[in-house]
Design an enzyme around this catalytic site. Structure first.
Site, PDB file in Angstrom:
ATOM      1  N   TYR A  86       0.844  -1.203   0.000  1.00  0.00           N
ATOM      2  CA  TYR A  86       0.000   0.000   0.000  1.00  0.00           C
ATOM      3  C   TYR A  86       0.869   1.240   0.000  1.00  0.00           C
ATOM      4  O   TYR A  86       1.996   1.215   0.494  1.00  0.00           O
ATOM      5  CB  TYR A  86      -0.900   0.000   1.242  1.00  0.00           C
ATOM      6  CG  TYR A  86      -2.052  -0.950   1.134  1.00  0.00           C
ATOM      7  CD1 TYR A  86      -3.226  -0.564   0.500  1.00  0.00           C
ATOM      8  CD2 TYR A  86      -1.972  -2.234   1.644  1.00  0.00           C
ATOM      9  CE1 TYR A  86      -4.302  -1.430   0.390  1.00  0.00           C
ATOM     10  CE2 TYR A  86      -3.040  -3.118   1.532  1.00  0.00           C
ATOM     11  CZ  TYR A  86      -4.201  -2.704   0.904  1.00  0.00           C
ATOM     12  OH  TYR A  86      -5.266  -3.564   0.783  1.00  0.00           O
ATOM     13  N   ASN A 121      -5.462  -4.454  -6.937  1.00  0.00           N
ATOM     14  CA  ASN A 121      -5.625  -3.171  -7.616  1.00  0.00           C
ATOM     15  C   ASN A 121      -4.632  -2.130  -7.118  1.00  0.00           C
ATOM     16  O   ASN A 121      -4.135  -1.298  -7.895  1.00  0.00           O
ATOM     17  CB  ASN A 121      -7.057  -2.648  -7.470  1.00  0.00           C
ATOM     18  CG  ASN A 121      -7.534  -2.601  -6.038  1.00  0.00           C
ATOM     19  OD1 ASN A 121      -7.609  -3.622  -5.372  1.00  0.00           O
ATOM     20  ND2 ASN A 121      -7.865  -1.413  -5.556  1.00  0.00           N
ATOM     21  N   HIS A 224     -16.714  -3.706  -0.909  1.00  0.00           N
ATOM     22  CA  HIS A 224     -16.728  -3.703  -2.374  1.00  0.00           C
ATOM     23  C   HIS A 224     -17.849  -4.566  -2.950  1.00  0.00           C
ATOM     24  O   HIS A 224     -18.269  -4.350  -4.092  1.00  0.00           O
ATOM     25  CB  HIS A 224     -15.386  -4.194  -2.922  1.00  0.00           C
ATOM     26  CG  HIS A 224     -14.242  -3.286  -2.593  1.00  0.00           C
ATOM     27  ND1 HIS A 224     -14.120  -2.021  -3.113  1.00  0.00           N
ATOM     28  CD2 HIS A 224     -13.150  -3.470  -1.797  1.00  0.00           C
ATOM     29  CE1 HIS A 224     -13.016  -1.453  -2.648  1.00  0.00           C
ATOM     30  NE2 HIS A 224     -12.408  -2.313  -1.855  1.00  0.00           N
ATOM     31  N   HIS A 250      -9.215  -8.211  -1.228  1.00  0.00           N
ATOM     32  CA  HIS A 250      -9.891  -6.992  -1.684  1.00  0.00           C
ATOM     33  C   HIS A 250     -10.777  -6.398  -0.597  1.00  0.00           C
ATOM     34  O   HIS A 250     -10.566  -5.258  -0.195  1.00  0.00           O
ATOM     35  CB  HIS A 250     -10.666  -7.238  -2.969  1.00  0.00           C
ATOM     36  CG  HIS A 250     -11.044  -5.978  -3.688  1.00  0.00           C
ATOM     37  ND1 HIS A 250     -10.155  -4.945  -3.907  1.00  0.00           N
ATOM     38  CD2 HIS A 250     -12.222  -5.576  -4.257  1.00  0.00           C
ATOM     39  CE1 HIS A 250     -10.749  -3.972  -4.577  1.00  0.00           C
ATOM     40  NE2 HIS A 250     -11.998  -4.331  -4.791  1.00  0.00           N
ATOM     41  N   HIS A 252     -11.562  -5.937   3.102  1.00  0.00           N
ATOM     42  CA  HIS A 252     -10.669  -6.067   4.254  1.00  0.00           C
ATOM     43  C   HIS A 252     -11.417  -6.729   5.407  1.00  0.00           C
ATOM     44  O   HIS A 252     -11.752  -6.102   6.421  1.00  0.00           O
ATOM     45  CB  HIS A 252     -10.136  -4.701   4.661  1.00  0.00           C
ATOM     46  CG  HIS A 252      -9.264  -4.074   3.627  1.00  0.00           C
ATOM     47  ND1 HIS A 252      -8.516  -2.934   3.861  1.00  0.00           N
ATOM     48  CD2 HIS A 252      -8.998  -4.435   2.342  1.00  0.00           C
ATOM     49  CE1 HIS A 252      -7.836  -2.612   2.758  1.00  0.00           C
ATOM     50  NE2 HIS A 252      -8.123  -3.510   1.829  1.00  0.00           N
TER      51      HIS A 252
END
Length: 332
Positions: A86, A121, A224, A250, A252
């Site tokens: 990240y 991503n 998401h 993806h 969390h």
């Protein structure tokens, strides 16, 4: 670390010189690796995703518990479901985040095994080729990250799928983010070829168990939610080819959803560091086996007849367990 034995020694020697691993070509375009099982034919491994934050947001605490559980289960390897670094991937092969978020965090002796990783991503917001580079493997021999590949572990085959290029919004509405699409464009050709390769590999697989790994969820009640592009394009292939488990990150959280019309199980392990408390949507309780909006990871133990999964929190406490079995000589 278990050795990966090649069927093509000349190619294997070349790869070994670079990354210390042996790969063999598959019928499809997906690169294939081999993971040796235990002497009794069983396997055990951990699954963690969305972790790379230099030890912060409880990443180090999760790592410590992974080390403890990894030792207890005598794990053979670790799977990363992506978003490895990240917020914007790695800037290059010499980015210090590789060491600060990986090498210096996962220090337990039980975690000094092969790590098999896919891209998320956030990884695509950096220099993708950095994470794919053998330079990183020379720096830390545990590291193996490719866009898509196959891992043959005798009784089980793993099919790692690059899911980020499927998601339309990263192309049509990237907001203020820049994505590294080198090697992806033209996008439709890339996706068409990838789906064909995955379908061919799954169809030709004779493994007792089939597990597909991607970053994005197919089914999720988290922030998401479902990835509609995967529901439309990938899910039908998984169902048609009797895939047992789909593992992702993806969202969390830690999550287990059962398919209403097939044996396929959807397992989210995206709690490697920062979590999203209270960010969950209602889901049919007949399908939702488990949801936890905190940090943690997952373990998987596999034999020829049984799979056992468990989810753990940041304290190493078991939150959820689930098992399934097959007959010894089942054709699936």
């Amino acid at each position: 670390m278990a050795l990966l034995w090649s069927k093509d020694m000349a190619f294997c020697l070349a790869i070994t010189a670079l990354v210390g691993l042996c790969s063999v070509s598959s019928v499809a375009e997906l690169q294939r690796f081999e993971q040796q099982a235990k002497a009794d034919g069983s396997l055990s491994f951990l699954v963690v995703g969305d972790w790379g934050r230099r030890g912060s947001f409880n990443q180090s605490r999760v790592a410590n518990q992974m080390g403890r559980i990894g030792e207890a289960l005598d794990i053979d390897f670790v799977i990363s479901t992506g978003d490895n670094f990240y917020d914007n991937g790695l800037s290059g092969v010499h980015d210090s985040d590789f060491e600060k978020s990986f090498t210096k965090v996962y220090t337990a002796s039980s975690l000094q095994k092969q790590w098999y990783s896919v891209l998320g991503n956030h990884d695509y917001r950096g220099k993708v080729e950095a994470q794919l580079s053998p330079v990183l493997t020379r720096m830390d021999s545990r590291w193996l990250c490719l866009r898509s590949f196959i891992l043959d572990a005798e009784i089980v085959e793993f099919f790692f799928v690059d899911t980020t290029p499927f998601v339309d919004k990263y192309f049509t509405d990237p907001e203020d983010h820049e994505y590294d699409w080198k090697g992806i464009l033209p996008r439709q050709s890339y996706l068409s070829n990838l789906l064909q390769d995955v379908e061919t590999a799954l169809r030709e697989s004779t493994a007792k168990w089939k597990i597909v790994v991607g970053h994005h969820a197919i089914r999720s009640a988290g922030h998401h939610g479902d990835t509609v592009e995967l529901v439309d394009q990938l899910l039908p292939i998984l169902k048609a080819n009797n895939v047992d488990l789909y593992m992702n990150g993806h969202d969390h959280c830690l999550e287990h959803i059962s398919s209403p019309d097939s044996p396929l199980q959807f397992l989210t392990s995206g709690g490697g560091s920062k979590a999203w408390r209270g960010d969950v949507e209602w889901w049919n309780p007949q399908e939702m086996r488990f949801y936890y909006d905190g940090q943690g990871f997952m373990s998987v133990q596999i034999t020829a007849t049984q799979v056992d999964i468990a989810f753990y929190d940041v304290y190493g406490e078991v939150l959820h367990q689930w098992s399934t079995s097959k007959e010894m000589y089942s054709s699936m």
